[in-house]
Motif scaffolding. Sequence first.
Motif, short mmCIF file in Angstrom:
data_model
loop_
_atom_site.label_atom_id
_atom_site.label_comp_id
_atom_site.label_asym_id
_atom_site.label_seq_id
_atom_site.Cartn_x
_atom_site.Cartn_y
_atom_site.Cartn_z
N CYS A 177 0.95 -1.20 0.08
CA CYS A 177 0.04 -0.09 0.10
C CYS A 177 0.94 1.24 0.16
CB CYS A 177 -0.92 -0.06 1.27
SG CYS A 177 -0.21 -0.04 2.86
N SER A 284 -5.09 -6.79 0.28
CA SER A 284 -4.74 -5.79 -0.76
C SER A 284 -3.81 -6.91 -1.87
CB SER A 284 -3.31 -5.07 -0.40
OG SER A 284 -3.94 -4.23 0.79
N GLY A 336 -4.99 -2.40 -6.43
CA GLY A 336 -6.59 -2.45 -6.30
C GLY A 336 -7.23 -2.00 -7.64
N ASP A 337 -6.57 -0.94 -8.41
CA ASP A 337 -7.23 -0.24 -9.43
C ASP A 337 -6.81 -1.23 -10.84
OD1 ASP A 337 -8.08 1.54 -7.90
OD2 ASP A 337 -6.44 3.22 -8.39
N TRP A 338 -6.02 -2.21 -10.78
CA TRP A 338 -5.51 -2.85 -11.99
C TRP A 338 -5.92 -4.24 -11.71
CZ3 TRP A 338 -2.04 0.12 -15.12
CH2 TRP A 338 -1.72 1.39 -14.49
N ASP A 340 -8.21 -6.26 -11.88
CA ASP A 340 -9.26 -7.15 -12.57
C ASP A 340 -9.19 -6.71 -14.00
OD1 ASP A 340 -10.72 -8.44 -10.53
OD2 ASP A 340 -11.63 -6.57 -9.82
#
Length: 441
Positions: A177, A284, A336-338, A340
Amino acid sequence: MTARVVVVGGGLAGLTAACELADRGLAVTLLEARARLGGVTFSFNRGDLVVDNGQHVLLRCYTAYLDFLRKIGVAHHIDMQPRMHIPVQGVDGTPGSLSRTALPAPLHLLGSLATYKLLSPADRLRAARAVPAMRRLNPADPRLDEQSLGDWLRAHGQNDATIAALWNLITVAALNCDADEASLALAAKVFRTGLLDRSENCDIGVPAVPLSELHGEPAMAYLQAHGAQVRLHAPVQEIRRDDNGFEVVTGEDTIVADAVVVATAADAAARLLPDVVTDDLGHSPIFNVHVVFPRRVTDLPFVAVVGSPVQWAFDRTAVSGLTEGQYLAVSVSAAGDWIDLPVPRLRELFLPEISRVLPGAAGQHPTDFFVTRERTATFRQQPGSGRRRAAQRTGTPGLVLAGAWTATGWPDTMEGAVRSGQNAARLLSEQLPAPVSEVAR
């Protein structure tokens, strides 16, 4: 009679606990739901390549982890730097590096910081001024767990440039993070133990063999050689306490035990022990972009990148068994933004970035491109997570927890996992009668 111990879970925490307990002469049965040992550190075959599910590195301060590797006979498979050296690439192509000297801490890093090209001279001075304050922090102070590293850094004169190009270079990789989301207590543990307390602690080690050859396979051999039983494809459905000990129920049978180590992931432990594990720490993710090029791209074993989705790139050519071209693994934490995004979209995003960061890749057409994802790679190491981590000692005699998510005082790392396994074995050894042979000695 020799005490019978069941260890539930074959990741690093469970393997460590099982090896330690087998060493003490206890009758150990290790149950693993999957077809392999190693937990979230494993390898698989893709054609002629041997691929790790994710890139793992260690520091020389990972003393418990290195002891575990020595125990199972594979510590020589770690390529350890004689002195820490991290090549760093700026988004504009500016090269830099972070290295240590032989001077005692914290002087060992000041020379590198003074010439770090990714920060202006004024920002280098700002960063240097924060180092003594960081060294004074006590990671065990519960008040630190209620603050974010980002807030602390800004209160100590750090601006966005120093956080992005220096502090987050370490924080994102170590805590999964960025500084604004990281517990100050865990960040202080990383920076103090890993970088600032002893000069040699920050030296970086990289596995020279696939992870399954480093963890799961040799641990299996060690346990079998020391009389332990290892059962794969053995998911545990229930753990029952009775007057004589425990009953561990799998899909096939029920195993009677005098003690149990639950060394699963946190969510699995909560399902088995809902009265013991109650807090949801969250997750995370981390993913790795794997690219095989027909020709060599770089001679660097690894490089860190600032201001790009390409956070860290590792040369995986030799360890994978590739004999022509070069295989790079790009490790992306705090993803987290990547996590999926479909593979074609990740290819569209990452190939130009790799070519920009490593010009040797420009104009090459990869012979392979694939992605590995660990959606639950670590727990969310955010403010407040420390007080929610479960204690390893439970209220039930003979029942202990293990796992990097438990309250070890360490971040969610290989070192934290191994330390939890060692602690679990020690706690049970205090509660169980010593084997007859040990009493005789």
